[in-house]
Motif scaffolding. Structure first.
Motif, PDB file in Angstrom:
ATOM      1  N   ARG A   1      74.342  34.691  85.981  1.00 31.14           N
ATOM      2  CA  ARG A   1      73.506  34.778  87.170  1.00 31.14           C
ATOM      3  C   ARG A   1      72.093  35.012  86.647  1.00 31.14           C
ATOM      4  NH1 ARG A   1      73.606  38.849  92.408  1.00 31.14           N
ATOM      5  NH2 ARG A   1      72.393  37.433  93.692  1.00 31.14           N
ATOM      6  N   ILE A   2      71.147  34.204  87.092  1.00 25.57           N
ATOM      7  CA  ILE A   2      69.777  34.327  86.607  1.00 25.57           C
ATOM      8  C   ILE A   2      68.907  34.910  87.703  1.00 25.57           C
ATOM      9  CG2 ILE A   2      67.748  33.059  85.799  1.00 25.57           C
ATOM     10  CD1 ILE A   2      69.662  31.112  84.433  1.00 25.57           C
TER      11      ILE A   2
ATOM     12  N   LEU B   1      64.429  26.260  78.689  1.00 24.46           N
ATOM     13  CA  LEU B   1      65.026  27.152  79.677  1.00 24.46           C
ATOM     14  C   LEU B   1      65.543  26.368  80.884  1.00 24.46           C
ATOM     15  CD1 LEU B   1      65.625  30.037  80.635  1.00 24.46           C
ATOM     16  CD2 LEU B   1      63.348  30.062  81.675  1.00 24.46           C
ATOM     17  N   LEU B   2      64.855  25.287  81.246  1.00 27.60           N
ATOM     18  CA  LEU B   2      65.273  24.480  82.378  1.00 27.60           C
ATOM     19  C   LEU B   2      66.699  23.967  82.188  1.00 27.60           C
ATOM     20  CD1 LEU B   2      64.526  23.080  85.056  1.00 27.60           C
ATOM     21  CD2 LEU B   2      63.671  21.166  83.697  1.00 27.60           C
TER      22      LEU B   2
ATOM     23  N   ASP C   1      59.110  21.365  87.437  1.00 25.45           N
ATOM     24  CA  ASP C   1      60.570  21.237  87.558  1.00 25.45           C
ATOM     25  C   ASP C   1      61.265  22.584  87.418  1.00 25.45           C
ATOM     26  OD1 ASP C   1      59.915  21.470  84.890  1.00 25.45           O
ATOM     27  OD2 ASP C   1      60.883  19.599  84.261  1.00 25.45           O
ATOM     28  N   LEU C   2      60.742  23.450  86.557  1.00 34.20           N
ATOM     29  CA  LEU C   2      61.320  24.787  86.422  1.00 34.20           C
ATOM     30  C   LEU C   2      61.064  25.614  87.674  1.00 34.20           C
ATOM     31  CD1 LEU C   2      62.780  26.893  84.749  1.00 34.20           C
ATOM     32  CD2 LEU C   2      60.604  27.468  83.654  1.00 34.20           C
TER      33      LEU C   2
ATOM     34  N   ARG D   1      73.799  25.280  82.677  1.00 35.86           N
ATOM     35  CA  ARG D   1      74.498  26.513  82.290  1.00 35.86           C
ATOM     36  C   ARG D   1      75.080  26.357  80.878  1.00 35.86           C
ATOM     37  NH1 ARG D   1      71.890  28.440  86.168  1.00 35.86           N
ATOM     38  NH2 ARG D   1      72.725  30.114  87.456  1.00 35.86           N
ATOM     39  N   GLU D   2      74.203  25.909  79.971  1.00 38.51           N
ATOM     40  CA  GLU D   2      74.561  25.829  78.570  1.00 38.51           C
ATOM     41  C   GLU D   2      73.303  26.038  77.741  1.00 38.51           C
ATOM     42  OE1 GLU D   2      76.309  21.949  78.297  1.00 38.51           O
ATOM     43  OE2 GLU D   2      74.386  21.005  77.806  1.00 38.51           O
TER      44      GLU D   2
END
Length: 444
Positions: A277-278, A254-255, A298-299, A261-262
């Motif tokens: 948009r998250i 997910l990170l 990091d996430l 954005r891929e």
């Protein structure tokens, strides 16, 4: 470029001043007649107005009064070749921003114009923010007039327009998913996909296929490819609900979605670009979860750009009554039940309970009350508006506290949790007779 409306009947002076102001970097709209200038001022004009005083027809003072009748916050600088102290004082008292006498130096005029525009821009910006907040409140399902909720609606309006990722924090039942929906509906991505992922329901081994999708022939028992939920949300908003419950094995993948954005579908050779948009929600402190090893640092730092805390019900002074009234209306409509108010026990529960389940728990209590589960029916007119119903509930709570403590105000104040002055203001507003309660026996 800043705009200046310049009104001067002297053609030579009008032309020379216009040229000087344009050389100074302003866009100048010049008029020889005040009446023509008056009709040409746009709504929420963000510049300054400079006007001569002595003009045929409508003079500068009449022009000033007419402009301020339409918008009292417009900045107007008056100029004249016949000025004196009395005229200057009169102009300023009538609302002029500044007063200059002819002949004036261009740098003096531009300095005054800059100050006038700076003030006007603040006025226009404040109006915009106020309008957004009022519009958000008027069309918002977020009920309440507490300071916390007024700020909340204004913040949501600003964040929605900004179209940036947001981490929503709040206890269970505070309405985090509703806020996420509002961020989408009020933002530039409205009308595009809104995909909600319940991170608490993701299962190791299957979640990757649901989130990221897969290529053809890459999953047992199917030869077809499948787009995941992330790709399905492209162009719109991806809600990661309860992200604090997301399995650690998925967080690393997910990170990459958040940073690049891929998304890399299972079995595909190349990633797929997504425009997202998250919005993520959490009911726990993610920083504490990172320290405990339950969430990737990091996430967390990637999600931590903009945080939107949702206040619990216990911190929204006075909103409990309005929320309860709104939920009662909803319950009556769904259940087809008649009007009602509360028993003393239910009133006491409203004011004394901590509401750990927040809005969700309060809604359930409203439905129980409308069903008459343990409550006594006391009526409010069916055609009463919301303020009337809220006032009735508030009066019920005050009377219940007074009845319980046999009219002892100090003890009632402890139950109600309001200052003494506020209490007496409410007693007067609701017409409550304190002496009547002092004559009653205490409740068992």
């Amino acid at each position: 470029m800043s705009e200046v409306i310049f009104v001067e009947d002297d053609e030579a002076l009008r032309s020379a001043t216009t040229q000087a102001l344009e050389l100074a970097g302003y866009t100048v709209i010049a008029h020889a007649d005040a009446r023509a200038a008056l009709t040409a001022i746009p709504a929420d004009f963000a510049g300054a107005i400079v006007s001569d005083i002595r003009m045929p027809g409508m003079d500068g003072f009449a022009f000033l009064d007419a402009v301020h009748a339409a918008d009292p916050d417009l900045s107007i600088i008056l100029i004249t070749g016949h000025g004196d102290v009395a005229m200057a004082v009169s102009a300023l008292h009538r609302g002029a921003f500044d007063f200059l006498t002819k002949p004036f130096a261009v740098d003096h005029l531009t300095a005054s114009i800059d100050r006038a525009i700076e003030r006007r821009l603040l006025v226009v910006e404040n109006r915009r923010l106020r309008s957004e907040a009022e519009a958000a409140q008027a069309g918002s399902p977020l009920i309440g007039d507490s300071a916390a909720m007024v700020r909340q609606r204004a913040t949501i309006a600003q964040l929605a327009a900004a179209d940036i990722d947001v981490l929503i924090e709040g206890e269970t039942g505070t309405g985090k998913e509703l806020v996420a929906t509002l961020l989408h509906r009020m933002g530039p991505r409205r009308g595009r996909p809104f995909v909600a992922v319940n991170c608490g329901a993701l299962i190791d081994g299957l979640a990757e296929f649901d989130l990221f999708g897969h290529a053809a022939d890459s999953v047992p028992h199917t030869r077809l490819s499948r787009d995941g939920q992330i790709v399905a949300a492209s162009g719109g908003t991806l809600l990661l609900d309860e992200i604090d419950s997301m399995p650690l094995t998925i967080q690393a993948s997910l990170l990459r979605v958040l940073e690049e954005r891929e998304v890399q579908p299972i079995g595909e050779a190349r990633p797929i670009a997504v425009d997202l948009r998250i919005v993520a929600t959490t009911k726990t402190d993610l920083a504490a979860a990172v320290a405990a090893g339950g969430f990737r640092a990091d996430l967390f730092y990637r999600l931590n750009t903009v945080r939107l805390p949702i206040p619990p019900v216990r911190e929204r002074d006075g909103d409990i009554f309005r929320l309860f009234a709104a939920f009662v209306d909803e319950a009556k409509a769904q259940l087809g039940r008649p009007d009602f108010t509360l028993t003393d026990a239910a009133s006491r529960h409203l004011r004394e309970h901590d509401w750990p389940g927040n809005v969700r728990e309060l809604r359930n209590f409203a439905f129980e009350s409308v069903l008459g589960l343990g409550t006594e029916v006391a009526r409010v007119p069916s055609d009463a508006d919301l303020p009337t119903r809220v006032a009735a509930y508030e009066a019920d709570l005050i009377e219940a506290a007074l009845r319980h403590h046999r009219g002892r105000v100090a003890a009632a104040l402890v139950d109600l949790g309001i200052p003494r002055k506020t209490f007496y203001d409410k007693v007067a507003r609701h017409g409550i007779d304190l002496d009547a309660f002092r004559q009653r026996p205490a409740e068992a």
